[in-house]
Design a protein around this motif. Sequence first.
Motif, PDB file in Angstrom:
ATOM      1  N   THR A  35       0.874  -1.426   0.175  1.00 22.19           N
ATOM      2  CA  THR A  35      -0.057  -0.027   0.142  1.00 22.19           C
ATOM      3  C   THR A  35       0.997   1.287   0.003  1.00 22.19           C
ATOM      4  O   THR A  35       0.745   2.353  -0.619  1.00 22.19           O
ATOM      5  CB  THR A  35      -1.004   0.057   1.469  1.00 22.19           C
ATOM      6  OG1 THR A  35      -1.573  -1.193   1.265  1.00 22.19           O
ATOM      7  CG2 THR A  35      -1.776   1.450   1.096  1.00 22.19           C
ATOM      8  N   ILE A  36       1.903   1.154   0.889  1.00 26.12           N
ATOM      9  CA  ILE A  36       2.891   2.403   0.766  1.00 26.12           C
ATOM     10  C   ILE A  36       3.612   2.517  -0.429  1.00 26.12           C
ATOM     11  O   ILE A  36       3.773   3.619  -1.051  1.00 26.12           O
ATOM     12  CB  ILE A  36       3.955   2.510   2.035  1.00 26.12           C
ATOM     13  CG1 ILE A  36       2.990   2.462   3.345  1.00 26.12           C
ATOM     14  CG2 ILE A  36       4.618   3.380   1.885  1.00 26.12           C
ATOM     15  CD1 ILE A  36       3.769   2.026   4.475  1.00 26.12           C
ATOM     16  N   THR A  37       3.927   1.368  -0.967  1.00 25.83           N
ATOM     17  CA  THR A  37       4.833   1.679  -2.305  1.00 25.83           C
ATOM     18  C   THR A  37       3.866   2.280  -3.297  1.00 25.83           C
ATOM     19  O   THR A  37       4.391   2.884  -4.221  1.00 25.83           O
ATOM     20  CB  THR A  37       5.254   0.007  -2.717  1.00 25.83           C
ATOM     21  OG1 THR A  37       5.899  -0.530  -1.872  1.00 25.83           O
ATOM     22  CG2 THR A  37       5.941   0.163  -4.019  1.00 25.83           C
ATOM     23  N   VAL A  38       2.635   1.725  -3.432  1.00 22.33           N
ATOM     24  CA  VAL A  38       1.963   2.153  -4.635  1.00 22.33           C
ATOM     25  C   VAL A  38       1.562   3.556  -4.248  1.00 22.33           C
ATOM     26  O   VAL A  38       1.416   4.436  -5.140  1.00 22.33           O
ATOM     27  CB  VAL A  38       0.285   1.378  -4.509  1.00 22.33           C
ATOM     28  CG1 VAL A  38      -0.737   2.073  -5.269  1.00 22.33           C
ATOM     29  CG2 VAL A  38       0.581   0.049  -4.846  1.00 22.33           C
ATOM     30  N   ALA A  39       1.124   4.071  -3.121  1.00 18.25           N
ATOM     31  CA  ALA A  39       1.003   5.504  -2.785  1.00 18.25           C
ATOM     32  C   ALA A  39       2.582   6.360  -3.280  1.00 18.25           C
ATOM     33  O   ALA A  39       2.127   7.342  -4.076  1.00 18.25           O
ATOM     34  CB  ALA A  39       0.570   5.883  -1.513  1.00 18.25           C
ATOM     35  N   ILE A  74      -9.358  -3.265  -4.873  1.00 18.51           N
ATOM     36  CA  ILE A  74     -10.003  -2.190  -4.304  1.00 18.51           C
ATOM     37  C   ILE A  74      -9.017  -0.951  -4.143  1.00 18.51           C
ATOM     38  O   ILE A  74      -9.425   0.226  -4.722  1.00 18.51           O
ATOM     39  CB  ILE A  74     -10.384  -2.507  -2.606  1.00 18.51           C
ATOM     40  CG1 ILE A  74     -11.524  -3.344  -2.702  1.00 18.51           C
ATOM     41  CG2 ILE A  74     -10.783  -1.220  -1.883  1.00 18.51           C
ATOM     42  CD1 ILE A  74     -11.588  -4.027  -0.944  1.00 18.51           C
ATOM     43  N   LEU A  75      -7.769  -1.273  -3.860  1.00 17.61           N
ATOM     44  CA  LEU A  75      -6.689  -0.218  -3.912  1.00 17.61           C
ATOM     45  C   LEU A  75      -6.685   0.308  -5.513  1.00 17.61           C
ATOM     46  O   LEU A  75      -6.312   1.490  -5.753  1.00 17.61           O
ATOM     47  CB  LEU A  75      -5.543  -0.939  -3.407  1.00 17.61           C
ATOM     48  CG  LEU A  75      -4.379  -0.048  -3.449  1.00 17.61           C
ATOM     49  CD1 LEU A  75      -4.566   1.206  -2.544  1.00 17.61           C
ATOM     50  CD2 LEU A  75      -3.067  -0.629  -2.997  1.00 17.61           C
ATOM     51  N   GLY A  77      -6.676   4.747  -9.718  1.00 15.17           N
ATOM     52  CA  GLY A  77      -7.399   5.459 -10.811  1.00 15.17           C
ATOM     53  C   GLY A  77      -8.057   6.694 -10.473  1.00 15.17           C
ATOM     54  O   GLY A  77      -8.023   7.626 -11.104  1.00 15.17           O
ATOM     55  N   ASP A  78      -8.729   6.752  -9.432  1.00 15.76           N
ATOM     56  CA  ASP A  78      -9.369   8.188  -9.002  1.00 15.76           C
ATOM     57  C   ASP A  78      -8.236   9.169  -8.710  1.00 15.76           C
ATOM     58  O   ASP A  78      -8.480   9.966  -8.905  1.00 15.76           O
ATOM     59  CB  ASP A  78     -10.012   7.854  -7.641  1.00 15.76           C
ATOM     60  CG  ASP A  78     -11.349   6.975  -7.736  1.00 15.76           C
ATOM     61  OD1 ASP A  78     -11.743   6.650  -8.775  1.00 15.76           O
ATOM     62  OD2 ASP A  78     -11.814   6.747  -6.632  1.00 15.76           O
ATOM     63  N   GLY A  95      -4.139   7.702   0.814  1.00 16.16           N
ATOM     64  CA  GLY A  95      -3.522   6.460   0.622  1.00 16.16           C
ATOM     65  C   GLY A  95      -2.511   6.344   1.301  1.00 16.16           C
ATOM     66  O   GLY A  95      -2.178   5.074   1.739  1.00 16.16           O
ATOM     67  N   MET A  96      -1.460   7.195   1.419  1.00 12.32           N
ATOM     68  CA  MET A  96      -0.540   7.011   2.705  1.00 12.32           C
ATOM     69  C   MET A  96      -1.084   6.886   4.082  1.00 12.32           C
ATOM     70  O   MET A  96      -0.459   6.252   4.625  1.00 12.32           O
ATOM     71  CB  MET A  96       0.363   8.552   2.630  1.00 12.32           C
ATOM     72  CG  MET A  96       1.217   8.653   1.165  1.00 12.32           C
ATOM     73  SD  MET A  96       2.439   7.180   1.306  1.00 12.32           S
ATOM     74  CE  MET A  96       3.400   7.475   2.558  1.00 12.32           C
ATOM     75  N   TRP A  97      -2.170   7.542   4.318  1.00 10.51           N
ATOM     76  CA  TRP A  97      -2.837   7.585   5.572  1.00 10.51           C
ATOM     77  C   TRP A  97      -3.255   5.852   5.969  1.00 10.51           C
ATOM     78  O   TRP A  97      -2.750   5.287   7.051  1.00 10.51           O
ATOM     79  CB  TRP A  97      -4.068   8.259   5.720  1.00 10.51           C
ATOM     80  CG  TRP A  97      -4.713   8.227   7.139  1.00 10.51           C
ATOM     81  CD1 TRP A  97      -5.637   7.145   7.553  1.00 10.51           C
ATOM     82  CD2 TRP A  97      -4.351   9.116   8.165  1.00 10.51           C
ATOM     83  NE1 TRP A  97      -5.850   7.514   8.860  1.00 10.51           N
ATOM     84  CE2 TRP A  97      -5.008   8.662   9.337  1.00 10.51           C
ATOM     85  CE3 TRP A  97      -3.155   9.943   8.449  1.00 10.51           C
ATOM     86  CZ2 TRP A  97      -4.968   9.231  10.632  1.00 10.51           C
ATOM     87  CZ3 TRP A  97      -3.327  10.612   9.632  1.00 10.51           C
ATOM     88  CH2 TRP A  97      -4.185  10.138  10.594  1.00 10.51           C
ATOM     89  N   ALA A  98      -3.587   5.285   4.693  1.00 10.76           N
ATOM     90  CA  ALA A  98      -4.292   3.867   5.030  1.00 10.76           C
ATOM     91  C   ALA A  98      -2.982   3.144   5.152  1.00 10.76           C
ATOM     92  O   ALA A  98      -3.038   2.021   5.751  1.00 10.76           O
ATOM     93  CB  ALA A  98      -4.870   3.574   3.790  1.00 10.76           C
TER      94      ALA A  98
END
Length: 130
Positions: free
Chosen positions: A27-31, A83-84, A89-90, A107-110
């Motif tokens: 998740t952090i990598t994607v953000a 979901i991520l 995309g948003d 995203g970073m918060w998640a």
Amino acid sequence: MRRPVNPVIPYPTEAVQHTRCVLALSTITVALSLLKPEMLPQLGDLGRQVEKVDRWIDRCADDTQKRRLSSGARRDLDARFHILAGHVGDVQAAAGDASRWTQWTAGMWAGMTFLEDCRNTCPIYFRGLH
């Protein structure tokens, strides 16, 4: 018989700890991947922090890649990544910079929330400064 004041809750199994850590790092990598590398020098302190986090993620990935994911863990992670992907995309389709930064921050918060969960419940993978 007295009830314990602080009940002892056991840590999850190693497989669950591994899955949680992979989810947090992913998740952090994607953000972070949404920030273009050429933007980082312009961001000043934030850019330097992002570069530092990239190095830490690489060190953490060495620990988590030693173990394979089970098919159930892969299925669960695939559902979460689906979901991520909708949220990524948003962010990319956001009209203005303010909207884009707001979604990036979410995203970073998640990712940081997942990381904090790992820090508290995954002692097998949380050792060392990285």
